[in-house]
Write an enzyme that holds these catalytic residues in place. Structure first.
Site, mmCIF file in Angstrom:
data_model
loop_
_atom_site.group_PDB
_atom_site.id
_atom_site.type_symbol
_atom_site.label_atom_id
_atom_site.label_comp_id
_atom_site.label_asym_id
_atom_site.label_seq_id
_atom_site.Cartn_x
_atom_site.Cartn_y
_atom_site.Cartn_z
ATOM 1 N N ASP A 74 -57.546 74.643 -40.367
ATOM 2 C CA ASP A 74 -58.769 75.343 -40.757
ATOM 3 C C ASP A 74 -59.830 74.311 -41.129
ATOM 4 O O ASP A 74 -59.560 73.329 -41.813
ATOM 5 C CB ASP A 74 -58.484 76.280 -41.942
ATOM 6 N N ASN A 129 -56.549 88.459 -42.860
ATOM 7 C CA ASN A 129 -57.676 89.211 -43.405
ATOM 8 C C ASN A 129 -58.099 90.244 -42.368
ATOM 9 O O ASN A 129 -58.199 89.924 -41.177
ATOM 10 C CB ASN A 129 -58.838 88.267 -43.720
ATOM 11 N N GLN A 136 -62.600 89.357 -43.586
ATOM 12 C CA GLN A 136 -62.479 88.764 -42.247
ATOM 13 C C GLN A 136 -63.855 88.314 -41.769
ATOM 14 O O GLN A 136 -64.816 89.087 -41.801
ATOM 15 C CB GLN A 136 -61.904 89.800 -41.259
ATOM 16 N N SER A 137 -63.956 87.066 -41.356
ATOM 17 C CA SER A 137 -65.258 86.556 -40.900
ATOM 18 C C SER A 137 -65.264 86.234 -39.412
ATOM 19 O O SER A 137 -66.321 86.127 -38.809
ATOM 20 C CB SER A 137 -65.682 85.332 -41.706
ATOM 21 N N VAL A 138 -64.079 86.049 -38.812
ATOM 22 C CA VAL A 138 -64.015 85.782 -37.366
ATOM 23 C C VAL A 138 -63.192 86.911 -36.727
ATOM 24 O O VAL A 138 -62.016 87.115 -37.092
ATOM 25 C CB VAL A 138 -63.365 84.411 -37.059
ATOM 26 N N HIS A 142 -56.180 86.299 -36.427
ATOM 27 C CA HIS A 142 -55.600 85.000 -36.791
ATOM 28 C C HIS A 142 -54.758 85.140 -38.048
ATOM 29 O O HIS A 142 -55.072 85.930 -38.933
ATOM 30 C CB HIS A 142 -56.690 83.942 -36.994
ATOM 31 N N ILE A 143 -53.703 84.339 -38.088
ATOM 32 C CA ILE A 143 -52.869 84.262 -39.290
ATOM 33 C C ILE A 143 -53.218 82.953 -39.998
ATOM 34 O O ILE A 143 -53.196 81.886 -39.377
ATOM 35 C CB ILE A 143 -51.370 84.270 -38.948
ATOM 36 N N HIS A 144 -53.561 83.061 -41.281
ATOM 37 C CA HIS A 144 -53.746 81.860 -42.097
ATOM 38 C C HIS A 144 -52.370 81.440 -42.618
ATOM 39 O O HIS A 144 -51.600 82.297 -43.095
ATOM 40 C CB HIS A 144 -54.595 82.142 -43.332
HETATM 41 P P1 AMP Z 1 -61.258 84.887 -41.874
HETATM 42 O O1 AMP Z 1 -62.220 84.813 -43.014
HETATM 43 O O2 AMP Z 1 -59.915 85.422 -42.249
HETATM 44 O O3 AMP Z 1 -61.860 85.587 -40.682
HETATM 45 O O4 AMP Z 1 -60.955 83.382 -41.487
HETATM 46 C C1 AMP Z 1 -61.690 82.640 -40.583
HETATM 47 C C2 AMP Z 1 -61.305 81.220 -40.813
HETATM 48 O O5 AMP Z 1 -61.713 80.460 -39.703
HETATM 49 C C3 AMP Z 1 -61.945 80.588 -42.062
HETATM 50 O O6 AMP Z 1 -60.932 80.123 -42.930
HETATM 51 C C4 AMP Z 1 -62.785 79.464 -41.480
HETATM 52 O O7 AMP Z 1 -62.799 78.337 -42.312
HETATM 53 C C5 AMP Z 1 -62.068 79.184 -40.168
HETATM 54 N N1 AMP Z 1 -62.895 78.578 -39.133
HETATM 55 C C6 AMP Z 1 -64.121 78.988 -38.727
HETATM 56 N N2 AMP Z 1 -64.571 78.175 -37.750
HETATM 57 C C7 AMP Z 1 -63.600 77.249 -37.542
HETATM 58 C C8 AMP Z 1 -63.461 76.133 -36.652
HETATM 59 N N3 AMP Z 1 -64.429 75.809 -35.781
HETATM 60 N N4 AMP Z 1 -62.320 75.393 -36.706
HETATM 61 C C9 AMP Z 1 -61.359 75.721 -37.580
HETATM 62 N N5 AMP Z 1 -61.419 76.751 -38.427
HETATM 63 C C10 AMP Z 1 -62.535 77.511 -38.417
#
Ligand code: AMP
Length: 156
Positions: A74, A129, A136-138, A142-144
């Protein structure tokens, strides 16, 4: 102030200097991640940053890749070890998975476990998320995987 009474003058200024910046950064981070989640697009057709990482359009610190999934560190780690495992196929979020996605979901969890076991013998946490209130922002599933320090509970 009580803290000022307990500490000497110089101790007070020393600790103030040491403590305030991380606390401010933490608050800033919290609000920016929440902000991102509030404004993130849920448009399933829209290309996300993770699609660009899969296609190698943008670089990432990739730690594992096969034909079905990809794992990378990340960019904004929340623990000493923080990486993501994603499917190569586009699934926007946990809410969108269907019966047919059982195999890929199992694949992601098994991959997360294999990678975590190598790097985090003392324990770790998997997080997905989902949606705005889930932070969730992306919108590419995805699994953290987080670890490398004692994690707290409950999460924020
Ligand atoms: P979420 O908030 O669960 O959608 O997590 C999205 C995650 O993607 C966050 O922890 C960000 O730091 C991570 N992230 C966004 N852009 C990148 C990138 N280019 N490379 C690696 N991680 C990223």
């Amino acid at each position: 102030m009580i803290l000022r009474k307990i500490l000497t003058h110089s101790q007070f200024f020393f600790y103030r200097k040491q403590l305030i910046p991380p606390v401010v950064n933490f608050i800033r981070y919290k609000s920016s991640e929440v902000e991102k989640a509030q404004t993130a697009s849920k448009d399933k057709q829209k290309t996300t940053v993770f699609d660009k990482i899969i296609s190698k359009e943008i670089p990432a610190d990739i730690i594992y890749e096969d034909d079905k999934c990809l794992a990378f560190n990340d960019v904004n780690p929340q623990a000493p070890v923080h990486f993501l495992v994603i499917p190569k196929q586009r699934i926007p979020m946990l809410d969108a998975i269907k019966e047919d996605d059982r195999d890929i979901m199992a694949e992601l969890i098994v991959r997360a476990q294999k990678l975590a076991k190598e790097r985090l013998p003392n324990g770790y946490r998997l997080v997905i998320n989902n949606g705005k209130q889930g932070c969730q922002s992306v919108y590419h599933l995805h699994i953290h995987i987080l670890g490398g320090r004692q994690l707290g509970w409950p999460p924020g």
